[in-house]
Design a protein around this motif. Structure first.
Motif, PDB file in Angstrom:
ATOM      1  N   PHE A   1      13.447 -17.841   6.839  1.00  0.00           N
ATOM      2  CA  PHE A   1      13.173 -19.098   6.123  1.00  0.00           C
ATOM      3  C   PHE A   1      11.803 -19.056   5.465  1.00  0.00           C
ATOM      4  N   ALA A   2      10.856 -18.600   6.228  1.00  0.00           N
ATOM      5  CA  ALA A   2       9.486 -18.575   5.726  1.00  0.00           C
ATOM      6  C   ALA A   2       9.389 -17.678   4.503  1.00  0.00           C
ATOM      7  N   ALA A   3      10.032 -16.518   4.571  1.00  0.00           N
ATOM      8  CA  ALA A   3       9.968 -15.566   3.461  1.00  0.00           C
ATOM      9  C   ALA A   3      10.668 -16.132   2.228  1.00  0.00           C
ATOM     10  N   GLU A   4      11.817 -16.734   2.437  1.00  0.00           N
ATOM     11  CA  GLU A   4      12.556 -17.297   1.306  1.00  0.00           C
ATOM     12  C   GLU A   4      11.796 -18.466   0.699  1.00  0.00           C
ATOM     13  N   ASN A   5      11.204 -19.210   1.567  1.00  0.00           N
ATOM     14  CA  ASN A   5      10.414 -20.343   1.103  1.00  0.00           C
ATOM     15  C   ASN A   5       9.232 -19.857   0.271  1.00  0.00           C
ATOM     16  N   TYR A   6       8.598 -18.811   0.745  1.00  0.00           N
ATOM     17  CA  TYR A   6       7.447 -18.235   0.027  1.00  0.00           C
ATOM     18  C   TYR A   6       7.878 -17.688  -1.321  1.00  0.00           C
ATOM     19  N   ALA A   7       8.969 -16.971  -1.355  1.00  0.00           N
ATOM     20  CA  ALA A   7       9.468 -16.409  -2.617  1.00  0.00           C
ATOM     21  C   ALA A   7       9.853 -17.528  -3.573  1.00  0.00           C
ATOM     22  N   GLY A   8      10.465 -18.567  -3.039  1.00  0.00           N
ATOM     23  CA  GLY A   8      10.890 -19.695  -3.867  1.00  0.00           C
ATOM     24  C   GLY A   8       9.728 -20.409  -4.520  1.00  0.00           C
ATOM     25  N   LYS A   9       8.656 -20.523  -3.798  1.00  0.00           N
ATOM     26  CA  LYS A   9       7.477 -21.243  -4.295  1.00  0.00           C
ATOM     27  C   LYS A   9       6.875 -20.585  -5.520  1.00  0.00           C
ATOM     28  N   LEU A  10       6.980 -19.271  -5.566  1.00  0.00           N
ATOM     29  CA  LEU A  10       6.299 -18.527  -6.619  1.00  0.00           C
ATOM     30  C   LEU A  10       6.930 -18.744  -7.975  1.00  0.00           C
ATOM     31  N   ILE A  11       8.169 -19.147  -7.970  1.00  0.00           N
ATOM     32  CA  ILE A  11       8.861 -19.322  -9.242  1.00  0.00           C
ATOM     33  C   ILE A  11       8.185 -20.394 -10.097  1.00  0.00           C
TER      34      ILE A  11
ATOM     35  N   GLN B   1       0.817  -1.212   0.000  1.00  0.00           N
ATOM     36  CA  GLN B   1       0.000   0.000   0.000  1.00  0.00           C
ATOM     37  C   GLN B   1       0.849   1.259   0.000  1.00  0.00           C
ATOM     38  N   ASP B   2       1.962   1.229   0.691  1.00  0.00           N
ATOM     39  CA  ASP B   2       2.784   2.434   0.673  1.00  0.00           C
ATOM     40  C   ASP B   2       4.247   2.174   0.345  1.00  0.00           C
ATOM     41  N   MET B   3       4.535   1.064  -0.250  1.00  0.00           N
ATOM     42  CA  MET B   3       5.875   0.913  -0.816  1.00  0.00           C
ATOM     43  C   MET B   3       5.855  -0.175  -1.882  1.00  0.00           C
ATOM     44  N   SER B   4       6.881  -0.139  -2.689  1.00  0.00           N
ATOM     45  CA  SER B   4       6.935  -1.114  -3.766  1.00  0.00           C
ATOM     46  C   SER B   4       7.828  -2.266  -3.331  1.00  0.00           C
ATOM     47  N   ILE B   5       7.203  -3.375  -3.049  1.00  0.00           N
ATOM     48  CA  ILE B   5       7.979  -4.525  -2.589  1.00  0.00           C
ATOM     49  C   ILE B   5       7.312  -5.799  -3.099  1.00  0.00           C
ATOM     50  N   ASP B   6       8.124  -6.785  -3.461  1.00  0.00           N
ATOM     51  CA  ASP B   6       7.539  -8.076  -3.870  1.00  0.00           C
ATOM     52  C   ASP B   6       8.085  -9.175  -2.962  1.00  0.00           C
ATOM     53  N   ALA B   7       7.739 -10.382  -3.276  1.00  0.00           N
ATOM     54  CA  ALA B   7       8.129 -11.498  -2.427  1.00  0.00           C
ATOM     55  C   ALA B   7       9.640 -11.580  -2.277  1.00  0.00           C
ATOM     56  N   ASN B   8      10.339 -11.375  -3.389  1.00  0.00           N
ATOM     57  CA  ASN B   8      11.798 -11.441  -3.314  1.00  0.00           C
ATOM     58  C   ASN B   8      12.366 -10.298  -2.482  1.00  0.00           C
ATOM     59  N   GLY B   9      11.789  -9.134  -2.655  1.00  0.00           N
ATOM     60  CA  GLY B   9      12.230  -7.988  -1.859  1.00  0.00           C
ATOM     61  C   GLY B   9      12.003  -8.246  -0.384  1.00  0.00           C
ATOM     62  N   PHE B  10      10.863  -8.809  -0.095  1.00  0.00           N
ATOM     63  CA  PHE B  10      10.552  -9.106   1.298  1.00  0.00           C
ATOM     64  C   PHE B  10      11.533 -10.133   1.864  1.00  0.00           C
TER      65      PHE B  10
END
Lengths: 247, 247
Positions: B237-247, B198-207
């Motif tokens: 771990f959770a964030a990396e796992n989430y980003a990895g899944k999206l690929i 909502q107030d910044m540009s961020i995606d799963a990888n950024g997170f």
DNA sequence: TATAATCTCTTACCTCAGGTCGGAGTCAAA
DNA sequence: TTTGACTCCGACCTGAGGTAAGAGATTATA
């Protein structure tokens, strides 16, 4: 902005008498003293008082506090140091709490408890000796003791002993907020891998893979997480970091 | 089984002089005194000493300890009471720790801090007043105060609120041993990222990168680990796992 | 403006939980 | 029997303040 003794007392919860005492021993001097003798404190003095109280909370003697503040005039460093000292104290308290829990359990079952265990964590002498040489940084600087001895060693055989030692070290590191990048962590992993190599063929990558398995597998993760929340993740990161470094 | 002063001192970490002192004020009498004047302590006395030390750890005066032990001769009740008192103390310490954290953050940014906040938790007077009338049971019995003012919900704005909610969810998942693969975790991360967008540009990888930074940076890791041991590693771990899944 | 109420300063003495020192008796082993 | 370790007890000391008291200063109220 300047404050009378009464106002400072009100703000900080310290008595006027204590302020006078701190003045007398040179720990906290008023910013100014009017001709009538009235003492006034400024913002700088309030900040110093706050730090005094943090240290006092940690049971430093006033003399020690004076030294600490005079030798480390950088406020931010002081605050950070206080932060880690408070964290360290938490461990000691956790230890005492465990002894109390164990005592309750023994008492509930009516089983007698070993005399040594009864005073685990309470016996300051004991853990001051046990940790001699450790955490030199804080000890030298503040004469502050940190409790890191957790497990009863000779109850286990050598193998289990080494593993438990490694785990306990990792738990301590995790609890102390030590980075997985820290040399002490790498060293511990290296030592642990070398030990394992005595009766199996494993290298850093193999170890990293193993820890990742332990983390992803529900059953093994539960075992580790029961020992210490977050442990499985910490060890996995540490192992992967260690393996990555070697490349 | 009976123990000499020396043995008791060794076991408990208390000095012989202290034992003598406790005897003189009637807090802990030896089981027996030989004709030569030597004092001997039995199991019962050791148990009492243990309880004295638990109370002493809680900063009760020796007189209070005497009263507490004499009015509540049931050991198990005593132990349970000590347990809840120690738990209560933990709250106070948590409060102090938060004040310290806030102070560090203010100092880092160079922003001045409100004088009241500076002494939050340190100001004993204040929290003694704040909880007047509460916890009557313990207060009457022990004159011991409990810190109950913990969460000031409306102090946070929406943003901080969402972040806190997300964190608290992750803490719960970590503590419950939920795998980072679990759908509930992915969903929470997704929701959290959407909120941040909502107030910044961020995606799963950024997170994921952000959480890795939070884990590797000493100070931020400290902040998170303070909230819950292992949290920084789990979230990463959770964030990396989430980003990895999206690929 | 006078008076009372409150604040402040300073000194002298008190408290609590022990620590330090010293003299003397006691015990176990060499 | 002597040495070394252990024990007893009292007298005095310490740190971090608290209490009480006398006296001056400031502020509020009559």
């Amino acid at each position: 902005m300047s404050y009378t003794v009464h106002e400072v007392a009100e703000l900080s919860g310290v008595t006027i008498k204590t302020l006078y005492h701190y003045q007398k021993i040179g720990l906290l001097m008023p910013e100014s003293i009017a001709e009538n003798g009235y003492r006034y404190y400024g913002d700088k003095e309030l900040k110093r008082l706050q730090q005094i109280l943090f240290y006092r909370e940690l049971e430093f003697s006033l003399e020690n506090i004076k030294n600490a503040l005079d030798n480390e005039p950088d406020r931010l460093n002081c605050l950070r140091e206080q932060y880690s000292l408070i964290k360290a104290r938490e461990q000691r308290h956790a230890h005492i709490l465990r002894t109390l829990e164990e005592t309750i359990q023994h008492e509930e079952k009516g089983v007698p408890m070993s005399k040594e265990k009864m005073f685990n964590g309470l016996n300051k002498k004991e853990w001051e000796e046990a940790i001699a040489g450790q955490n030199e940084h804080l000890q030298e600087k503040y004469d502050y003791k940190i409790d890191t001895s957790e497990i009863d060693a000779d109850a286990m055989n050598k193998k289990a002993n080494e593993a438990a030692e490694f785990m306990s070290f990792m738990v301590t590191s995790l609890k102390n907020g030590v980075s997985v990048n820290d040399k002490s962590v790498s060293d511990a992993i290296e030592k642990h891998i070398k030990f394992m190599q005595q009766d199996m063929s494993i290298d850093a990558n193999g170890f990293a893979a193993q820890t990742r398995f332990l983390m992803t597998d529900d059953f093994h993760r539960k075992m580790m997480e029961d020992q210490q929340t977050g442990l499985s993740y910490y060890i996995c990161f540490a192992a992967e970091n260690y393996a990555g470094k070697l490349i």
